[in-house]
Design a protein around this motif. Structure first.
Motif, PDB file in Angstrom:
ATOM      1  N   ARG A   1       3.296  -0.531   1.924  1.00  0.00           N
ATOM      2  CA  ARG A   1       1.761  -0.387   1.769  1.00  0.00           C
ATOM      3  C   ARG A   1       1.045   0.388   2.795  1.00  0.00           C
ATOM      4  NH1 ARG A   1      -0.846  -2.240  -2.476  1.00  0.00           N
ATOM      5  NH2 ARG A   1       0.650  -3.761  -3.136  1.00  0.00           N
TER       6      ARG A   1
ATOM      7  N   ASP B   1      -0.440   3.955   3.156  1.00  0.00           N
ATOM      8  CA  ASP B   1      -1.733   4.453   3.765  1.00  0.00           C
ATOM      9  C   ASP B   1      -1.878   5.437   4.747  1.00  0.00           C
ATOM     10  OD1 ASP B   1      -4.639   3.501   3.661  1.00  0.00           O
ATOM     11  OD2 ASP B   1      -4.203   2.980   5.642  1.00  0.00           O
ATOM     12  N   LYS B   2      -0.937   5.360   5.603  1.00  0.00           N
ATOM     13  CA  LYS B   2      -0.693   6.217   6.846  1.00  0.00           C
ATOM     14  C   LYS B   2      -0.427   7.440   6.091  1.00  0.00           C
ATOM     15  CE  LYS B   2       0.143   2.836  10.415  1.00  0.00           C
ATOM     16  NZ  LYS B   2      -0.972   3.283  11.641  1.00  0.00           N
TER      17      LYS B   2
ATOM     18  N   ASP C   1      -4.539   5.708  -0.636  1.00  0.00           N
ATOM     19  CA  ASP C   1      -5.408   4.501  -0.101  1.00  0.00           C
ATOM     20  C   ASP C   1      -4.929   3.463  -1.005  1.00  0.00           C
ATOM     21  OD1 ASP C   1      -7.028   6.154   1.433  1.00  0.00           O
ATOM     22  OD2 ASP C   1      -8.387   6.612  -0.426  1.00  0.00           O
ATOM     23  N   ASP C   2      -4.600   3.518  -2.038  1.00  0.00           N
ATOM     24  CA  ASP C   2      -4.152   2.099  -2.883  1.00  0.00           C
ATOM     25  C   ASP C   2      -2.915   2.583  -3.623  1.00  0.00           C
ATOM     26  OD1 ASP C   2      -3.848  -0.189  -4.114  1.00  0.00           O
ATOM     27  OD2 ASP C   2      -5.735  -0.089  -5.449  1.00  0.00           O
TER      28      ASP C   2
END
Length: 132
Positions: free
Chosen positions: A54, A58-59, A63-64
């Motif tokens: 997760r 994100d990196k 975002d989700d």
């Protein structure tokens, strides 16, 4: 002072009760009172890899990613030692061409991945846009 403190007790037989912070964990070498140590290691590895995946996503700009499910499989050798682990990761979002970059970041972040000998690190397959 230690960063992690665990107290493990086996009163008889092969069942060990461990206190990990505020949590109780039962591990049984015979799979009668709880999962065996190898199964716990595989579950721990997957449980560490999911948040690492997760964060890696994100990196990489996601975002989700939604729900992530890891189906783990492990093989034992003749001495009942783990000889291989594989993860089939199903992620709700479409990661497109970024899948390999997300996995690489997750491998760098996951503490269990780093702790295992290289030949026992999971063989990873990712299915994105999974209907979870």
């Amino acid at each position: 002072m230690s960063d992690i403190n665990v107290t493990s007790t086996c009163e008889e037989g092969y069942t060990t009760e461990s206190v990990v912070g505020d949590w109780d964990l039962v591990v049984d070498a015979t799979d009668e009172d709880g999962p065996n140590p190898n199964a716990v290691l595989v579950a721990d590895y997957a449980s560490c890899f999911i948040p690492a995946f997760r964060v890696g996503a994100d990196k990489e700009g996601f975002d989700d990613v939604g729900t992530i499910t890891v189906e783990s499989a492990a093989e034992l050798d003749d001495g009942d030692d783990l000889s291989s682990i594989s993860f089939d990761i199903h992620v709700e979002s479409d990661l497109g061409d970024s899948v390999d970059d997300v996995v690489a970041r997750a491998e760098d972040i996951c503490h269990v991945h780093a702790a295992l000998r290289e030949e026992l690190q999971a063989d990873i397959t990712v299915t994105d846009s999974a209907d979870l």
